[in-house]
Design an enzyme around this catalytic site. Structure first.
Site, PDB file in Angstrom:
ATOM      1  N   GLY A 165     -19.630  22.355 -11.524  1.00  0.00           N
ATOM      2  CA  GLY A 165     -19.687  21.839 -12.827  1.00  0.00           C
ATOM      3  C   GLY A 165     -20.663  20.496 -13.056  1.00  0.00           C
ATOM      4  N   GLU A 200     -29.257  31.154 -14.996  1.00  0.00           N
ATOM      5  CA  GLU A 200     -28.620  32.458 -14.779  1.00  0.00           C
ATOM      6  C   GLU A 200     -28.151  32.837 -16.290  1.00  0.00           C
ATOM      7  OE1 GLU A 200     -25.067  31.238 -12.642  1.00  0.00           O
ATOM      8  OE2 GLU A 200     -25.834  31.830 -10.795  1.00  0.00           O
ATOM      9  N   HIS A 208     -12.363  32.655 -13.813  1.00  0.00           N
ATOM     10  CA  HIS A 208     -12.682  32.174 -12.449  1.00  0.00           C
ATOM     11  C   HIS A 208     -11.748  32.621 -11.389  1.00  0.00           C
ATOM     12  CE1 HIS A 208     -13.941  28.458  -9.575  1.00  0.00           C
ATOM     13  NE2 HIS A 208     -13.077  29.388  -8.991  1.00  0.00           N
ATOM     14  N   HIS A 235     -13.932  20.908 -15.521  1.00  0.00           N
ATOM     15  CA  HIS A 235     -13.992  21.418 -14.265  1.00  0.00           C
ATOM     16  C   HIS A 235     -13.088  21.012 -13.249  1.00  0.00           C
ATOM     17  CE1 HIS A 235     -17.777  22.979 -16.043  1.00  0.00           C
ATOM     18  NE2 HIS A 235     -18.138  21.854 -16.368  1.00  0.00           N
ATOM     19  N   LYS A 237      -9.284  22.096 -12.012  1.00  0.00           N
ATOM     20  CA  LYS A 237      -8.283  23.066 -12.072  1.00  0.00           C
ATOM     21  C   LYS A 237      -6.954  22.268 -12.511  1.00  0.00           C
ATOM     22  CE  LYS A 237     -11.096  25.807  -8.969  1.00  0.00           C
ATOM     23  NZ  LYS A 237     -11.261  25.934  -7.649  1.00  0.00           N
ATOM     24  N   GLU A 275     -16.496  32.054  -4.717  1.00  0.00           N
ATOM     25  CA  GLU A 275     -16.114  31.677  -6.134  1.00  0.00           C
ATOM     26  C   GLU A 275     -17.004  32.991  -7.123  1.00  0.00           C
ATOM     27  OE1 GLU A 275     -15.260  26.841  -6.211  1.00  0.00           O
ATOM     28  OE2 GLU A 275     -17.006  28.137  -7.744  1.00  0.00           O
ATOM     29  N   ARG A 291     -14.775  24.833   2.717  1.00  0.00           N
ATOM     30  CA  ARG A 291     -13.738  23.835   3.188  1.00  0.00           C
ATOM     31  C   ARG A 291     -12.243  24.808   2.809  1.00  0.00           C
ATOM     32  NH1 ARG A 291     -15.094  22.479  -2.053  1.00  0.00           N
ATOM     33  NH2 ARG A 291     -13.438  22.853  -3.657  1.00  0.00           N
ATOM     34  N   ARG A 337      -0.675  21.876 -10.669  1.00  0.00           N
ATOM     35  CA  ARG A 337      -1.088  20.438 -10.086  1.00  0.00           C
ATOM     36  C   ARG A 337      -0.693  19.240 -10.960  1.00  0.00           C
ATOM     37  NH1 ARG A 337      -7.311  20.677  -8.209  1.00  0.00           N
ATOM     38  NH2 ARG A 337      -7.665  22.726  -7.325  1.00  0.00           N
TER      39      ARG A 337
END
Ligand code: MV4
Length: 448
Positions: A165, A200, A208, A235, A237, A275, A291, A337
């Site tokens: 982002g 793009e 997402h 950006h 989550k 992604e 990762r 989270r």
């Protein structure tokens, strides 16, 4: 096999990695800043080394201090966790140069995917569908205009060295193009030291959706299905789930098969995430993360596979423990989270946790390094816990989350638990009817 792993991270993920090591009979070394001397992973690790003052650049990003800590303690491998040095190709190289095992992909694969233009070109050649856009970088207005006329407005200009982002410009029409292209290039140069940008088609209401893959050094790569990570703010989550409410078994097998084959062909080893933006039934690749991700537990909960254990195995040169046909998807899992922040304004709230009680019971998992009496330092990411639940159905997960969120006691600081409770009561969320912009609108309605 690896005997002793240095964990180059902090917080819940340091603890998560320690747990996998402990189960495998592997010793651990915690490295920590002066601000983290009382951290839970430091207490649990076999050895610990203070690597510097609170600021991350002086501690968790301090490569010489981390390498020295590994040499002093006799660690033979380094797990970088997420964030910090986890996608730093230079670090992966230095680790290898010191005769240590980097628990992650090769420096070359990290570098390839870190450059978003190269990443897109690479995966496109391997058969993964990408967002329509420029073939490579764009430097001049004439080429930019031509590309945009072909794909149609709105478009998005992205920094090749960006990602997650950062360094993006949305362009609504041809009149805005030249200025926004220049702005994006200037900002990319200033932020990343690289002015390469690409264009793009801007998708208006995508979800997402990301696929978890893991490869070994024997030519094998499997996929562990997808996660829906559309619920995000700026950006970041907020909540993730697996499977996605909008993906069926046939689609999972088809797209998962494409990404696993592509990564096997690339010779990718380690855990990775592909992604996608998903809109009108189509998948469009945007980025690959090389990762372990924050949200990996929802995948673990529906597959029963310990992703960190597999990372360690493949880094040690072992084969994956599972072939694709051994992977079974069972039920549903959702992760909330929990951040030390105001639930609706997201103003940070570090400080002393005076009382702490974690929910439990069937299919409830809480990944956190917090304990009663722990002081959350102000220097790092505000995420203090991940509450993950699983169940036969998505509806069952929502009931279980309501119950677990109500049980969770974190006194002394403000957390995002009330935001999750509000989400559980929302009809759109209950129906799984949300895209990447939905949460920002939900929050705007809440705070107005
Ligand atoms: C996009 C997009 C729409 N179309 N790419 C955001 C994070 C980074 N990983 C990529 N992002 C996006 N890429 C195309 N082709 C929408 C986003 C996006 C977004 C963009 C602008 C403002 C807010 C956003 C929130 C989530 C995703």
């Amino acid at each position: 096999m690896i005997k002793k792993v240095l964990i180059a991270n902090r917080g819940e993920i340091a603890l998560r990695i320690h747990r996998a090591c402990h189960e495998m009979g592997i010793e651990t070394v915690a490295v920590h800043s002066t601000a983290d001397a009382d951290a839970m992973h430091v207490r649990l690790a076999n050895d610990s080394v203070c690597i510097g003052p609170p600021a991350s650049v002086d501690s968790y990003l301090n490569i010489p201090a981390i390498i020295s800590a590994a040499e002093i303690t006799g660690a033979d491998a380094i797990h970088p966790g997420y964030g910090f040095l986890s996608e730093n190709a230079h670090f992966a190289e230095i680790v290898a140069d010191h005769g240590l095992t980097f628990i992650g992909p090769t420096a070359d694969h990290i570098r390839t995917m870190g450059d978003k233009i190269t990443a897109k070109e690479t995966v496109k050649k391997l058969g993964i569908p990408v967002v329509p856009g420029s073939a490579g970088g764009i430097t001049d207005d004439v080429t930019a205009k031509k590309v945009c006329a072909e794909i149609g407005y709105p478009v998005i200009i992205k920094a090749s060295a960006g990602g997650g982002g950062r360094g993006m410009q949305i362009v609504q029409n041809a009149d805005e193009l030249s200025v926004k292209l220049q702005t994006c290039r200037t900002e990319a140069k200033a932020s990343f030291g690289d002015d390469a940008v690409y264009i793009e088609k801007f998708l208006l209401k995508p979800r997402h959706i990301e696929f978890q893959i893991i490869g070994d050094n024997h030519g094998n790569c499997i996929h562990l299905g997808e996660r829906d990570c559309s619920l995000q703010r700026r950006h970041q989550k907020i909540l993730e789930e697996a499977p996605s409410p909008v993906i069926n078994d046939e689609t999972r097998a088809r797209v998962g098969g494409i990404v696993a084959k592509a990564m096997a062909d690339l010779g990718y080893s380690g855990a990775g995430t592909i992604e996608f933006l998903y809109e009108d039934g189509e998948f469009y690749f945007i980025e690959m993360n090389t990762r372990l991700q924050v949200e990996h537990p929802v995948t673990e909960m529906i597959t029963g596979i310990d992703i960190v254990r597999e990372q360690i195995r493949v880094a040690a040169g072992e084969k994956l423990s599972y072939t694709q046909d051994m992977v079974r998807f069972f039920g549903h899992a959702i992760e909330c989270r929990v951040n030390a922040e105001h639930p609706f304004t997201f103003v940070p709230s570090p400080g002393n946790v005076t009382q702490y009680h974690v929910p439990g019971g069937l299919n409830v998992r809480c990944d956190s390094a917090v304990y009663a009496g722990y002081k959350i330092p102000p220097y790092y990411d505000s995420m203090v816990a991940k509450l993950i639940v699983s169940g036969y159905t998505r509806e069952g997960c929502l009931l279980r989350l309501r119950r677990s969120l109500a049980e969770y006691v974190i006194d002394g600081i403000t957390t995002t638990i009330p935001l999750h409770q509000a989400l559980m009561d929302n009809e759109d969320f209950q129906a799984g009817d949300y895209d990447i912009h939905w949460l920002e609108k939900f929050l705007k309605d809440k705070t107005e």
